[in-house]
Each structure stands twice: as structure tokens, then as C-alpha cells.
Design a protein around this motif. Structure first.
Motif, PDB file in Angstrom:
ATOM      1  N   GLU A 138      -9.171  21.735   3.812  1.00  0.00           N
ATOM      2  CA  GLU A 138      -8.599  20.441   3.411  1.00  0.00           C
ATOM      3  C   GLU A 138      -7.648  19.915   4.482  1.00  0.00           C
ATOM      4  O   GLU A 138      -7.705  18.737   4.857  1.00  0.00           O
ATOM      5  CB  GLU A 138      -7.865  20.616   2.080  1.00  0.00           C
ATOM      6  CG  GLU A 138      -7.384  19.312   1.452  1.00  0.00           C
ATOM      7  CD  GLU A 138      -6.664  19.558   0.143  1.00  0.00           C
ATOM      8  OE1 GLU A 138      -6.958  18.875  -0.842  1.00  0.00           O
ATOM      9  OE2 GLU A 138      -5.783  20.462   0.123  1.00  0.00           O
ATOM     10  N   ARG A 139      -6.801  20.783   5.012  1.00  0.00           N
ATOM     11  CA  ARG A 139      -5.864  20.365   6.050  1.00  0.00           C
ATOM     12  C   ARG A 139      -6.597  19.982   7.333  1.00  0.00           C
ATOM     13  O   ARG A 139      -6.235  19.017   7.997  1.00  0.00           O
ATOM     14  CB  ARG A 139      -4.859  21.481   6.333  1.00  0.00           C
ATOM     15  CG  ARG A 139      -3.723  21.072   7.272  1.00  0.00           C
ATOM     16  CD  ARG A 139      -2.798  22.224   7.582  1.00  0.00           C
ATOM     17  NE  ARG A 139      -2.298  22.861   6.370  1.00  0.00           N
ATOM     18  CZ  ARG A 139      -1.551  23.974   6.378  1.00  0.00           C
ATOM     19  NH1 ARG A 139      -1.242  24.550   7.534  1.00  0.00           N
ATOM     20  NH2 ARG A 139      -1.136  24.500   5.256  1.00  0.00           N
ATOM     21  N   ARG A 142      -8.114  16.568   6.769  1.00  0.00           N
ATOM     22  CA  ARG A 142      -7.079  15.535   6.636  1.00  0.00           C
ATOM     23  C   ARG A 142      -6.445  15.215   7.992  1.00  0.00           C
ATOM     24  O   ARG A 142      -6.252  14.050   8.358  1.00  0.00           O
ATOM     25  CB  ARG A 142      -6.007  16.003   5.647  1.00  0.00           C
ATOM     26  CG  ARG A 142      -5.034  14.897   5.210  1.00  0.00           C
ATOM     27  CD  ARG A 142      -3.946  15.464   4.306  1.00  0.00           C
ATOM     28  NE  ARG A 142      -4.494  16.096   3.131  1.00  0.00           N
ATOM     29  CZ  ARG A 142      -4.855  15.456   2.019  1.00  0.00           C
ATOM     30  NH1 ARG A 142      -4.744  14.138   1.968  1.00  0.00           N
ATOM     31  NH2 ARG A 142      -5.316  16.122   0.979  1.00  0.00           N
ATOM     32  N   ASN A 143      -6.136  16.271   8.778  1.00  0.00           N
ATOM     33  CA  ASN A 143      -5.484  16.063  10.074  1.00  0.00           C
ATOM     34  C   ASN A 143      -6.421  15.429  11.095  1.00  0.00           C
ATOM     35  O   ASN A 143      -5.971  14.746  12.017  1.00  0.00           O
ATOM     36  CB  ASN A 143      -4.960  17.394  10.617  1.00  0.00           C
ATOM     37  CG  ASN A 143      -3.810  17.950   9.793  1.00  0.00           C
ATOM     38  OD1 ASN A 143      -3.189  17.232   9.013  1.00  0.00           O
ATOM     39  ND2 ASN A 143      -3.540  19.236   9.948  1.00  0.00           N
ATOM     40  N   ASN A 145      -8.688  13.104  10.602  1.00  0.00           N
ATOM     41  CA  ASN A 145      -8.918  11.664  10.360  1.00  0.00           C
ATOM     42  C   ASN A 145     -10.344  11.237  10.692  1.00  0.00           C
ATOM     43  O   ASN A 145     -10.574  10.214  11.338  1.00  0.00           O
ATOM     44  CB  ASN A 145      -7.924  10.825  11.175  1.00  0.00           C
ATOM     45  CG  ASN A 145      -6.495  10.990  10.700  1.00  0.00           C
ATOM     46  OD1 ASN A 145      -6.234  11.032   9.498  1.00  0.00           O
ATOM     47  ND2 ASN A 145      -5.565  11.100  11.641  1.00  0.00           N
ATOM     48  N   ILE A 199      -9.973  12.701   0.441  1.00  0.00           N
ATOM     49  CA  ILE A 199      -9.738  12.704   1.890  1.00  0.00           C
ATOM     50  C   ILE A 199     -10.680  11.764   2.619  1.00  0.00           C
ATOM     51  O   ILE A 199     -10.295  11.095   3.578  1.00  0.00           O
ATOM     52  CB  ILE A 199      -9.867  14.136   2.458  1.00  0.00           C
ATOM     53  CG1 ILE A 199      -8.824  15.051   1.816  1.00  0.00           C
ATOM     54  CG2 ILE A 199      -9.707  14.146   3.976  1.00  0.00           C
ATOM     55  CD1 ILE A 199      -8.888  16.484   2.275  1.00  0.00           C
TER      56      ILE A 199
END
Length: 271
Positions: A138-139, A142-143, A145, A199
Motif C-alpha cells: 500500500e505504501r 501510494r508513494n 503516485n 489509492i
């Protein structure tokens, strides 16, 4: 106690044994009489009993060290030729910081752009909100983009592998009851849908019919591969193998993924 201390004791003992053996031989040559003969035999026996086992032990250790060294280099060369950069004993977490689970988590967190290909029976371990990798994935998404996209493959509910897995893992499953494997797959699909909603549509998930029973996570620079087997005990704790990009093993894993992804019987689940 340092390693040198026991070695020093053995050297002193060997020297004492050699001295006793030499004195015994000298006594037998230079003297006569029953008493001196007894002294000579005693010293020779005592000296040989101490000296020769130590010499044999030293010789054995040297030979074993050389043989093991040759064996280690042979294995190293074979692993390098196969493109294998690391082998972990299994893919589970342990207290040693250098373990497969931690390494894979770090790979997710450091990946900033490009495709990630992942396949397995249900990918429950990866897309379970309480599992060890979900927050990392998930990170990562998300990071990034949108710079990172994932293609995920899991088994279809009517795949023969699901039947076999259910028969061995849940032999007492009641008629009409949904097997755990299918519940895990449905949970994965729901989690992926939720990630895409919150996301962005960065994960595509498909379900395949042919069933190579393995788990693979393929990054641009390295592929993580762990074989699975049909066994009544889970996790099976088989090795996690890392293949470097460009190696034969890496190419074969990617070719297998591509074959399943584009297979006529593979169905789209997300989106």
C-alpha cells in the motif's frame, strides 16, 4: 575462551607426547635391564597415545577444511551460474534481521517505478490487511503516485489445484462448504478492489486455470521465488530463492507469468 587457547593446549600436549615417545626410544636404545625396559615401553606407549591422535586430528581437520572449501566454491559457482543471488531457508519471519520476509518488505518499500508481477495460489499473505506485506504494498503504490503498477495472478476457483489443495488441507470439509482456498482468493480480490478504490487503479488481478504451484514476486531487478507443494501442514517452509534480473531463472519466471497472464482460460477479476 578464544579459539587459539584449545589449539595451544593441543600443541603443548603433542609436544609433550613427542618428548615422552622420544625419551622412551632413547631409553630403550641406551640402557638394558628389566626396569629400564618397563620405563621405555611405558614412555613410548604414553607418548604415542597422546601424540598420534592429535596428529591424525590435525591432518583430518586440514583435509576436511580443504574439501569443504572446494565444495563451497563449487556450490557458489553453480549458484552464480544459475543467477541465484541468495537462498533463504524459507520465506517466514525470524529474529535474524536477514530473513526472506524482511528482505521482500524492503524491496516493496524501495521500489519506486516500473511493473511488479506477482503470482501465487491466492496471494493471501500479500493482500491480507493483517499480513506482513499489505502495508508495504500500500505504501509503495501510494508513494509512487502511479509510477508503480502491479499485475497479480491467482488461481481460479475451478482450477484443479484448488480441488487438490482442498482435499489434502481440508479432508473433512462438509459438502457445500466453501474451501479455505476460495475464501482466501475472495478476500484477496476484495482487498485489491479496496486498494484500487482508495489509492488508484494501479493493480490488475487475473485468475488462471493452469496451476504451477509456486509463489513468485518479480521486480525489475530481482525475482523472489518459492516452490509450494501439496502438504497437510502449512506453511510448508520451503526455501525462498532470489534470481537476479537477466538470469535464466528470472527469464523463466517472467515467461511463466506472461504465459498464464495471456492464457485463454485466464479471467479478469480487477478491474
Amino acid at each position: 575462551m578464544s579459539v587459539a587457547a584449545p589449539r595451544r593446549i593441543l600443541v603443548i600436549a603433542a609436544a609433550a607426547g613427542l618428548l615422552a615417545f622420544t625419551v622412551g626410544v632413547a631409553v630403550s636404545v641406551a640402557t638394558k635391564g628389566m626396569v629400564w625396559t618397563i620405563v621405555s615401553v611405558t614412555l613410548q606407549s604414553l607418548g604415542s597415545a597422546v601424540l598420534f591422535p592429535i596428529l591424525v586430528s590435525f591432518a583430518y581437520d586440514k583435509l576436511r577444511e580443504r574439501w569443504l572449501g572446494d565444495e563451497v566454491w563449487r556450490l557458489f559457482n553453480e549458484l552464480s551460474d544459475a543467477g541465484i543471488t541468495r537462498v533463504y531457508k524459507d520465506r517466514e519471519f525470524n529474529m535474524n534481521t536477514d530473513n526472506a520476509q524482511t528482505r521482500l518488505s524492503e524491496e516493496f518499500l524501495s521500489h519506486q517505478s516500473g511493473e511488479v508481477y506477482i503470482m501465487g495460489p491466492t496471494l493471501r499473505v500479500f493482500f491480507n490487511p493483517l499480513g506482513p506485506f499489505y502495508r508495504d504494498i500500500e505504501r509503495m503504490l501510494r508513494n509512487a503516485n502511479g509510477a508503480v503498477r502491479m499485475q497479480a495472478l491467482i488461481e481460479r476457483s475451478d482450477s484443479p489445484a484448488v480441488w487438490e489443495r482442498t482435499s489434502i488441507e481440508e479432508p473433512n470439509l462438509a459438502p457445500g462448504q466453501k474451501p479455505q482456498t476460495e475464501r482466501d482468493a475472495e478476500s484477496t480480490i476484495a482487498t485489491v478492489l479496496n486498494v484500487c478504490t482508495t489509492i488508484g487503479p494501479h493493480i490488475t488481478l487475473r485468475r488462471f486455470m493452469p496451476a504451477p504451484y509456486c509463489t513468485a514476486v518479480i521486480f525489475p531487478n530481482v525475482a523472489f521465488f518459492s516452490p509450494n507443494i501439496l502438504a497437510p501442514e502449512a506453511p510448508v517452509r520451503l526455501p525462498m530463492i532470489l534470481f537476479r534480473s537477466g538470469s535464466h531463472g528470472y527469464r523463466m519466471l517472467k515467461a511463466s507469468f506472461d504465459y498464464l497472464w495471456d492464457h485463454a482460460e485466464t479471467t479478469q477479476s480487477v478491474p
